[in-house]
Write a protein that holds these residues in place. Structure first.
Motif, PDB file in Angstrom:
ATOM      1  N   SER A  16      -9.940  21.030  18.237  1.00 47.33           N
ATOM      2  CA  SER A  16      -9.106  20.782  17.063  1.00 47.33           C
ATOM      3  C   SER A  16      -8.449  19.421  17.241  1.00 47.33           C
ATOM      4  O   SER A  16      -7.862  19.153  18.292  1.00 47.33           O
ATOM      5  CB  SER A  16      -8.021  21.843  16.951  1.00 47.33           C
ATOM      6  N   TYR A  50      -6.133  15.157  11.806  1.00 48.09           N
ATOM      7  CA  TYR A  50      -6.908  14.486  10.762  1.00 48.09           C
ATOM      8  C   TYR A  50      -5.954  14.081   9.645  1.00 48.09           C
ATOM      9  O   TYR A  50      -5.129  14.886   9.195  1.00 48.09           O
ATOM     10  CB  TYR A  50      -7.970  15.458  10.237  1.00 48.09           C
ATOM     11  N   ASN A  72      -5.483  13.640   6.127  1.00 52.91           N
ATOM     12  CA  ASN A  72      -6.170  14.128   4.924  1.00 52.91           C
ATOM     13  C   ASN A  72      -6.088  13.135   3.768  1.00 52.91           C
ATOM     14  O   ASN A  72      -6.874  13.201   2.831  1.00 52.91           O
ATOM     15  CB  ASN A  72      -5.549  15.470   4.503  1.00 52.91           C
ATOM     16  N   LYS A 110      -8.514  10.253   5.085  1.00 54.93           N
ATOM     17  CA  LYS A 110      -9.822  10.833   5.433  1.00 54.93           C
ATOM     18  C   LYS A 110     -10.359  10.267   6.757  1.00 54.93           C
ATOM     19  O   LYS A 110     -11.445   9.708   6.851  1.00 54.93           O
ATOM     20  CB  LYS A 110     -10.872  10.581   4.324  1.00 54.93           C
ATOM     21  N   LYS A 120      -8.179  19.768  12.424  1.00 54.66           N
ATOM     22  CA  LYS A 120      -9.534  19.981  11.926  1.00 54.66           C
ATOM     23  C   LYS A 120     -10.489  20.037  13.119  1.00 54.66           C
ATOM     24  O   LYS A 120     -10.334  19.269  14.079  1.00 54.66           O
ATOM     25  CB  LYS A 120      -9.905  18.816  10.995  1.00 54.66           C
ATOM     26  N   ASN A 121     -11.464  20.929  13.077  1.00 55.04           N
ATOM     27  CA  ASN A 121     -12.414  21.054  14.181  1.00 55.04           C
ATOM     28  C   ASN A 121     -13.451  19.934  14.153  1.00 55.04           C
ATOM     29  O   ASN A 121     -13.912  19.517  13.091  1.00 55.04           O
ATOM     30  CB  ASN A 121     -13.138  22.405  14.128  1.00 55.04           C
ATOM     31  N   THR A 122     -13.794  19.460  15.347  1.00 52.38           N
ATOM     32  CA  THR A 122     -14.844  18.440  15.482  1.00 52.38           C
ATOM     33  C   THR A 122     -15.451  18.548  16.877  1.00 52.38           C
ATOM     34  O   THR A 122     -14.803  19.036  17.814  1.00 52.38           O
ATOM     35  CB  THR A 122     -14.268  17.020  15.246  1.00 52.38           C
TER      36      THR A 122
END
Length: 547
Positions: free
Chosen positions: A126, A129, A131, A134, A186-188
């Protein structure tokens, strides 16, 4: 005196290619340059390199703001940086960029080696990010409260107050530096270097004489807590080198930046065919390798970097020389904190020798911060360089020029005193070797005080100008000039501009070997002022730029 000739490679940490060099940066480059110049004076083979650290999100965002390509930005900044270092007499043999063909080649080669050895792991994590923009946020683009000491406005990777390192998600009340909004998680997927594999190696290596005690202590703290795998990838959009076979992933700047030490030397080998790349970088190399760095990047250089080198069977550094921050009014001079005096502005109003001398007067081989006080700076330069050092040359040269056609006498007036100055060279050598530059200044000024006291006692201005007295007058002033010359040899690595003017005045090179051999029956040039007094007006003009 040292007779064994050494082969040495010296590096400075790479300035980031998104802005100007300020006098805080210049501390490290001056410290390293003094050491390099001293080693060269002793006849050693020394190669001195650095480069622009040219990758990362910050560069991509800065170039977008300026409406130019990242390539154009880093090219412009590199040119500017090179001019700044030239203006401060930083004697680099090569100043390169991490955005180079050599760095790409070596980075891929090293990454492939690490991957083949099973030292690269894939993890889904995680990550913060933004938003609105972006974009996944790099550590430096997240600020919040340190989870360890609760200091505010700290970055996402480490705390400048307590030195703690942590994950960005550990920050309390994180904020995106770009949008000033709270980021989302956000997962990456990312790639990690297995640093934990090298724990036993590092526990031995840090005690091998490479680190000073204060740096060992800091590194021990991290080892005690336990090492973690090290993230070496970043998501697009990003300015850097793409990772082969991993779409939309880029090498993290902290993997390719230290490899830049190797690639900057490789580039130098292309320029100088007498240099052998493998001779320096292979595991059993007889070259010595030293990194000058600031205390904010100890972690990368004492844990991450030696582990990478060990993993790919390349040589490790012989020494990592760490300095503290430069502060002014107690505040760290920092580009990201918006508090700085640009090197290019300094040089418009003041000279480079003055800053080099002032830093040297405060530098030792520990990691204590160095406080810059501009009133103290003016007082120190005028007192030490103008009133003591240059004045000694001036007051004696006036008699030699006026009455002896510029010729020094054929004998010294006080061999015992001259011998005392010679004997001090061993002490000075030791201080210069160990980077105890403040002691070099202290001892040099003690010697200048002794020399001026000698002239004050002999009072050449009171000697009656008759034939029977002329030998004595010439001998006294020859003594004064020779004592000045020895101290200038000691200070030559610190004051390169003054050294050049002194060599022209004395019509003699300031070499370490010539300390024992005085200038006798030797013609000197007519004395012209060697150094200009610094006025508070110039300081005010400089400070006014930032009001």
């Amino acid at each position: 005196m040292s007779t064994v000739l050494r082969k040495i490679l010296v590096t400075c940490a790479f300035p980031y290619a998104n802005g100007s060099i300020h006098i805080g940066h210049m501390l490290e480059h001056i410290q390293a340059d003094i050491w390099v110049r001293y080693q060269r004076m002793r006849g050693h083979e020394v190669w001195f390199i650095s480069a622009d650290d040219a990758h990362g999100t910050a560069i991509m965002l800065k170039s977008e703001t300026l409406g130019i390509s990242s390539h154009k930005l880093i090219k412009n900044i590199q040119k500017e940086h090179q001019i700044d270092f030239m203006n401060f007499n930083i004697s680099y043999d090569n100043y390169h960029s991490t955005h180079s063909i050599e760095n790409l080649y070596l980075l891929r080669k090293i990454f492939t080696c690490l991957n083949n050895k099973g030292l690269i792991q894939e993890k889904i994590i995680s990550q913060f990010y933004d938003n609105i923009k972006k974009i996944f946020l790099p550590d430096r683009f997240i600020q919040g409260i340190c989870p360890v000491c609760r200091s505010d406005n700290q970055y996402g990777d480490n705390c400048e107050e307590c030195g703690a390192t942590y994950e960005p998600i550990d920050l309390i009340n994180p904020i995106s530096v770009i949008s000033k909004k709270k980021p989302i998680l956000k997962n990456t997927k990312h790639l990690y270097f297995d640093l934990t594999f090298f724990t036993d190696f590092l526990k031995k290596w840090i005690y091998s004489g490479v680190l000073d005690d204060s740096v060992i202590k800091k590194t021990e703290e991290w080892l005690k807590v336990g090492l973690k795998s090290w993230g070496i990838s970043r998501d697009a959009p990003y300015f850097g080198f793409k990772i082969p076979n991993f779409p939309n992933k880029y090498f993290y700047v902290w993997l390719d930046a230290p490899i830049g030490y190797i690639s900057a030397f490789k580039n130098l080998c292309f320029k100088n065919k007498e240099l052998n790349f493998n001779e320096l970088w292979h595991k059993e190399s007889s070259y010595e390798l030293y990194h000058f760095i600031g205390k904010d990047i100890i972690y990368f250089h004492t844990l991450f970097w030696p582990s990478i080198l060990e993993a790919v069977s390349l040589r490790k550094p012989n020494g990592i020389f760490v300095h503290g921050y430069l502060t002014m009014n107690g505040l760290k001079l920092s580009k990201s904190r918006g508090f700085l005096i640009k090197a290019s502005d300094w040089i418009k109003y003041l000279d480079s020798d003055s800053l080099r001398y002032y830093y040297a007067s405060k530098l030792s081989n520990n990691i204590n911060d160095i406080e810059m006080n501009l009133e103290d700076f003016v007082q120190k330069i005028n007192s030490d360089i103008v009133n003591k050092l240059v004045n000694l040359a001036s007051r004696n040269a006036s008699f030699i020029n006026k009455y002896f056609n510029g010729y020094l006498s054929n004998k010294l007036n006080d061999n015992g005193l001259y011998q005392h100055f010679i004997d001090m060279s061993n002490k000075i050598e030791n201080f210069l070797e160990k980077r105890e530059f403040s002691f070099v200044i202290k001892e040099s000024m003690k010697l200048i005080d002794i020399a001026n006291q000698y002239i004050n006692e002999k009072k050449p201005w009171k000697i009656e100008i008759i034939e029977t007295n002329m030998n004595e007058l010439q001998n006294i002033c020859t003594m004064g000039i020779n004592l000045f010359r020895i101290v200038m040899i000691f200070l030559k690595p610190i004051l390169p501009d003054l050294a050049i003017k002194t060599e022209f005045f004395l019509i003699s090179n300031l070499t370490w070997e010539s300390i024992k051999k005085p200038l006798l029956s030797h013609k000197i040039n007519k004395f012209t002022p060697l150094y200009e007094r610094i006025s508070f007006k110039k300081i005010s003009q400089l400070i006014n730029l930032y009001k």
